[in-house]
Design a protein around this motif. Sequence first.
Motif, mmCIF file in Angstrom:
data_model
loop_
_atom_site.group_PDB
_atom_site.id
_atom_site.type_symbol
_atom_site.label_atom_id
_atom_site.label_comp_id
_atom_site.label_asym_id
_atom_site.label_seq_id
_atom_site.Cartn_x
_atom_site.Cartn_y
_atom_site.Cartn_z
ATOM 1 N N ALA A 45 64.609 74.066 9.219
ATOM 2 C CA ALA A 45 65.162 72.947 8.459
ATOM 3 C C ALA A 45 65.041 73.270 6.977
ATOM 4 C CB ALA A 45 64.409 71.659 8.779
ATOM 5 N N VAL A 46 66.013 72.854 6.199
ATOM 6 C CA VAL A 46 65.988 73.027 4.750
ATOM 7 C C VAL A 46 65.806 71.640 4.152
ATOM 8 C CG1 VAL A 46 67.302 73.764 2.728
ATOM 9 C CG2 VAL A 46 67.473 75.057 4.859
ATOM 10 N N LYS A 54 75.005 69.658 -6.402
ATOM 11 C CA LYS A 54 76.244 70.303 -6.821
ATOM 12 C C LYS A 54 77.250 70.342 -5.666
ATOM 13 C CE LYS A 54 77.704 74.781 -8.653
ATOM 14 N NZ LYS A 54 77.243 76.086 -9.058
ATOM 15 N N TYR A 55 76.762 70.528 -4.448
ATOM 16 C CA TYR A 55 77.645 70.642 -3.296
ATOM 17 C C TYR A 55 77.772 69.338 -2.529
ATOM 18 C CZ TYR A 55 76.974 75.558 -4.303
ATOM 19 O OH TYR A 55 76.921 76.770 -4.918
ATOM 20 N N ASP A 56 77.099 68.281 -2.994
ATOM 21 C CA ASP A 56 77.225 66.952 -2.390
ATOM 22 C C ASP A 56 76.828 66.949 -0.917
ATOM 23 O OD1 ASP A 56 79.761 64.480 -1.764
ATOM 24 O OD2 ASP A 56 77.737 64.213 -2.515
ATOM 25 N N VAL A 57 75.629 67.451 -0.626
ATOM 26 C CA VAL A 57 75.111 67.424 0.744
ATOM 27 C C VAL A 57 73.973 66.419 0.822
ATOM 28 C CG1 VAL A 57 75.810 69.781 1.265
ATOM 29 C CG2 VAL A 57 73.542 69.352 0.349
ATOM 30 N N ASP A 58 73.655 65.988 2.028
ATOM 31 C CA ASP A 58 72.685 64.916 2.218
ATOM 32 C C ASP A 58 71.311 65.405 2.656
ATOM 33 O OD1 ASP A 58 74.628 63.023 1.589
ATOM 34 O OD2 ASP A 58 75.341 62.986 3.655
ATOM 35 N N ASN A 59 70.975 66.644 2.371
ATOM 36 C CA ASN A 59 69.694 67.222 2.764
ATOM 37 C C ASN A 59 69.421 67.093 4.254
ATOM 38 O OD1 ASN A 59 68.986 68.416 0.387
ATOM 39 N ND2 ASN A 59 67.893 66.653 -0.382
ATOM 40 N N ILE A 60 70.447 67.290 5.054
ATOM 41 C CA ILE A 60 70.291 67.424 6.500
ATOM 42 C C ILE A 60 70.764 68.827 6.870
ATOM 43 C CG2 ILE A 60 70.242 65.041 7.309
ATOM 44 C CD1 ILE A 60 73.247 65.054 7.464
ATOM 45 N N SER A 78 73.428 64.377 11.232
ATOM 46 C CA SER A 78 72.289 63.463 11.072
ATOM 47 C C SER A 78 71.005 64.266 11.191
ATOM 48 C CB SER A 78 72.317 62.379 12.148
ATOM 49 O OG SER A 78 72.080 62.966 13.418
ATOM 50 N N SER A 79 69.898 63.640 10.864
ATOM 51 C CA SER A 79 68.601 64.286 10.991
ATOM 52 C C SER A 79 68.283 64.612 12.447
ATOM 53 C CB SER A 79 67.518 63.382 10.397
ATOM 54 O OG SER A 79 66.267 63.995 10.482
#
Length: 97
Positions: A45-46, A54-60, A78-79
Amino acid sequence: GHRRKNWKVRKFVLREDPAYLHYYDPAGGEEPLGAIHLRGCVVTAVEDMPDSKKYDVDNILFEIITADEVHYYLQAASSAERTEWIKAIQAVARTGK
């Protein structure tokens, strides 16, 4: 996503024999756009990616590092889905051919 400055939606199919994660254009097409060889890979997992805003990701996100040390960053829906993908890929990396 890791080689480009934008993210693309892809359909993924996990295979155990041989141990590959094939990816396809979700709009259709029978031929895969590419494949990630999973035998001996590491998947984690990151939690924080410095350029994620910058890349508009949701940390999933999760990362696959192949035996050849190629890094792939993927974003789950989703998580819970991220956890499922990580477990499935880890199993195939250990037991797949």
